[in-house]
Design a protein around this motif. Structure first.
Motif, short mmCIF file in Angstrom:
data_model
loop_
_atom_site.label_atom_id
_atom_site.label_comp_id
_atom_site.label_asym_id
_atom_site.label_seq_id
_atom_site.Cartn_x
_atom_site.Cartn_y
_atom_site.Cartn_z
N GLY A 41 23.85 48.66 -6.32
CA GLY A 41 24.71 47.48 -6.24
C GLY A 41 25.46 47.36 -4.92
N LYS A 87 22.06 47.89 -0.78
CA LYS A 87 21.12 48.76 -0.08
C LYS A 87 19.77 48.08 0.14
CE LYS A 87 20.50 52.19 -2.70
NZ LYS A 87 19.14 51.89 -3.10
N THR A 88 19.20 47.57 -0.94
CA THR A 88 17.87 46.97 -0.84
C THR A 88 17.90 45.73 0.05
OG1 THR A 88 17.40 47.83 -3.03
CG2 THR A 88 15.94 46.10 -2.22
N THR A 89 18.92 44.92 -0.13
CA THR A 89 19.05 43.73 0.71
C THR A 89 19.17 44.14 2.17
OG1 THR A 89 20.41 42.88 -1.11
CG2 THR A 89 20.30 41.54 0.86
N GLN A 138 12.32 43.72 -6.28
CA GLN A 138 13.28 43.07 -5.39
C GLN A 138 12.90 43.32 -3.92
OE1 GLN A 138 17.16 44.75 -5.57
NE2 GLN A 138 18.10 43.18 -4.31
N ASP A 154 31.97 39.55 3.70
CA ASP A 154 32.30 38.13 3.46
C ASP A 154 33.23 37.97 2.24
OD1 ASP A 154 29.80 39.17 2.37
OD2 ASP A 154 29.63 37.26 1.31
N SER A 213 27.32 43.78 6.87
CA SER A 213 26.59 42.74 6.17
C SER A 213 27.59 41.71 5.69
CB SER A 213 25.84 43.40 5.01
OG SER A 213 25.35 42.43 4.13
N GLU A 237 24.57 37.16 1.53
CA GLU A 237 23.38 37.55 0.76
C GLU A 237 22.07 37.22 1.46
OE1 GLU A 237 23.78 37.38 -3.74
OE2 GLU A 237 25.08 35.74 -3.09
P1 GDP Z 1 21.31 47.83 -4.24
O1 GDP Z 1 21.36 48.04 -5.72
O2 GDP Z 1 22.25 48.71 -3.51
O3 GDP Z 1 19.94 47.86 -3.68
O4 GDP Z 1 21.94 46.38 -3.98
P2 GDP Z 1 21.23 44.99 -3.74
O5 GDP Z 1 20.62 44.92 -2.39
O6 GDP Z 1 20.37 44.66 -4.89
O7 GDP Z 1 22.51 44.04 -3.72
C1 GDP Z 1 23.34 43.86 -4.85
C2 GDP Z 1 23.90 42.45 -4.85
O8 GDP Z 1 24.77 42.28 -3.75
C3 GDP Z 1 22.83 41.38 -4.70
O9 GDP Z 1 23.17 40.30 -5.52
C4 GDP Z 1 22.91 41.00 -3.23
O10 GDP Z 1 22.51 39.66 -3.01
C5 GDP Z 1 24.40 41.15 -2.99
N1 GDP Z 1 24.70 41.44 -1.58
C6 GDP Z 1 24.15 42.36 -0.76
N2 GDP Z 1 24.74 42.34 0.45
C7 GDP Z 1 25.70 41.36 0.40
C8 GDP Z 1 26.66 40.87 1.34
O11 GDP Z 1 26.79 41.31 2.49
N3 GDP Z 1 27.48 39.88 0.89
C9 GDP Z 1 27.41 39.37 -0.36
N4 GDP Z 1 28.26 38.41 -0.70
N5 GDP Z 1 26.53 39.83 -1.27
C10 GDP Z 1 25.67 40.79 -0.89
#
Ligand code: GDP
Length: 295
Positions: free
Chosen positions: A111, A114-116, A147, A250, A273, A276
């Motif tokens: 959450g 990371k993946t994004t 994802q 943000d 970052s 999204e």
């Molecule tokens: P992971 O579980 O660590 O891989 O996290 P994800 O990449 O799936 O991101 C979790 C959520 O956070 C998703 O809904 C993304 O779109 C959101 N997210 C990621 N980076 C950002 C950011 O810089 N700003 C915002 N507002 N949302 C983000």
């Protein structure tokens, strides 16, 4: 971000500028106000204290007190100290030009973004003339692999994954695939959990040991404030990572993590970052961030 802190600093500087003389007493009051503003922004207590002590000492220097505009000099001192606090210079990615593909391993809690981030980084590297591949080593959640695939398509970067729940195998095979495809950089997305746990740490440690990444980046959600700093510390104690990626700036009104992480963990923030979308990624420049805080 930093709205409150910026407003409060501005008010403090205005008050100082309105004084007939700058002396130990009004500097003392200003420092108390700055410290309070930092703590309200969720800055780590020790970090805030040291910062304010340093600013106080420099502000009370002869040069400042005797200058034509001491209040302005104090603003400059705060600017410089904030810049230093966040690491001074921008720290770029350190990818070995000799070892191909260069390896970037990405770790963090589930959450955190990371993946994004992996996809955003792939896009940025591609724009800079690299030929990246993404590797899904977050093998426990099928949704995570899907994802990464979707994001990979969006940024037009191939994604390697396997159908087994074996992160090491996914990473090693991913590297092989990248070599065969003559990729010059691989970005490995590793598994995160909602909380720090032994299994995740042991797996990340084993991956680091086996892959010897050029860059091990730790991703953390800045909105977690001081908890982000504690999480960074726990990951660093175990993984000795190379840099931090601070996400969701943000949505972070206070900015405490951005201001504290570097001092507490002693590792540079390399990226921020700010949304999204796949383009919402910036390099982290401590001086620009300090200027933003000072408005
Ligand atoms: P992971 O579980 O660590 O891989 O996290 P994800 O990449 O799936 O991101 C979790 C959520 O956070 C998703 O809904 C993304 O779109 C959101 N997210 C990621 N980076 C950002 C950011 O810089 N700003 C915002 N507002 N949302 C983000």
């Amino acid at each position: 971000m930093f709205d409150n802190l910026s407003d409060k600093l501005e008010a403090t500087f205005k008050k100082l500028a309105g004084q007939a003389t700058i002396n130990e007493i009004n500097i003392g009051i200003a420092m108390r106000d700055i410290k309070r503003a930092l703590l309200n922004a969720d800055v780590n207590y020790k970090v805030a204290k040291k910062l304010v002590d340093d600013i106080r000492e420099k502000s009370l220097g002869e040069q400042v007190l005797k200058s034509v505009s001491p209040a302005q000099m104090i603003v400059k001192i705060v600017n410089d100290e904030l810049t230093d606090l966040m690491g001074g210079e921008h720290q770029p990615l350190n990818l070995s030009p000799k070892k191909l593909p260069a390896i970037i391993m990405v770790a963090g809690l589930q959450g955190s973004g990371k993946t994004t981030f992996c996809a955003k980084l792939a896009k940025r590297l591609k724009k800079n003339g690299k030929n990246p591949m993404l590797v899904a080593a977050d093998v426990y959640r099928p949704a995570a692999v899907d994802q990464l695939r979707t994001l990979g398509e969006q940024v037009d970067v191939p994604v390697f994954s396997i159908d087994e729940q074996d992160a090491m195998k996914a990473a090693v095979k991913g590297l092989e695939a990248a070599r065969l495809a003559a990729k010059d950089v691989v970005i490995i997305d590793t598994a995160g959990r909602l909380q720090i746990d032994e299994k995740m740490m042991a797996e990340a440690e084993a991956l680091k040991h086996a892959l010897k990444p050029d860059e091990l980046l730790f991703v953390v959600d800045s909105m977690m404030g001081q908890e982000a700093v504690n999480t960074a510390k726990a990951f660093n104690d175990r993984l000795d990572f190379d840099g931090v990626v601070l996400t969701k700036l943000d949505g972070d009104a206070r900015g405490g993590a951005a201001l504290s992480i570097r001092q507490v963990v002693e590792k540079p923030i390399k990226f921020i970052s700010v949304g999204e979308k796949v383009d919402d990624l910036d390099l982290f420049y401590p001086d620009r961030m300090a200027q933003r805080i000072l408005g």
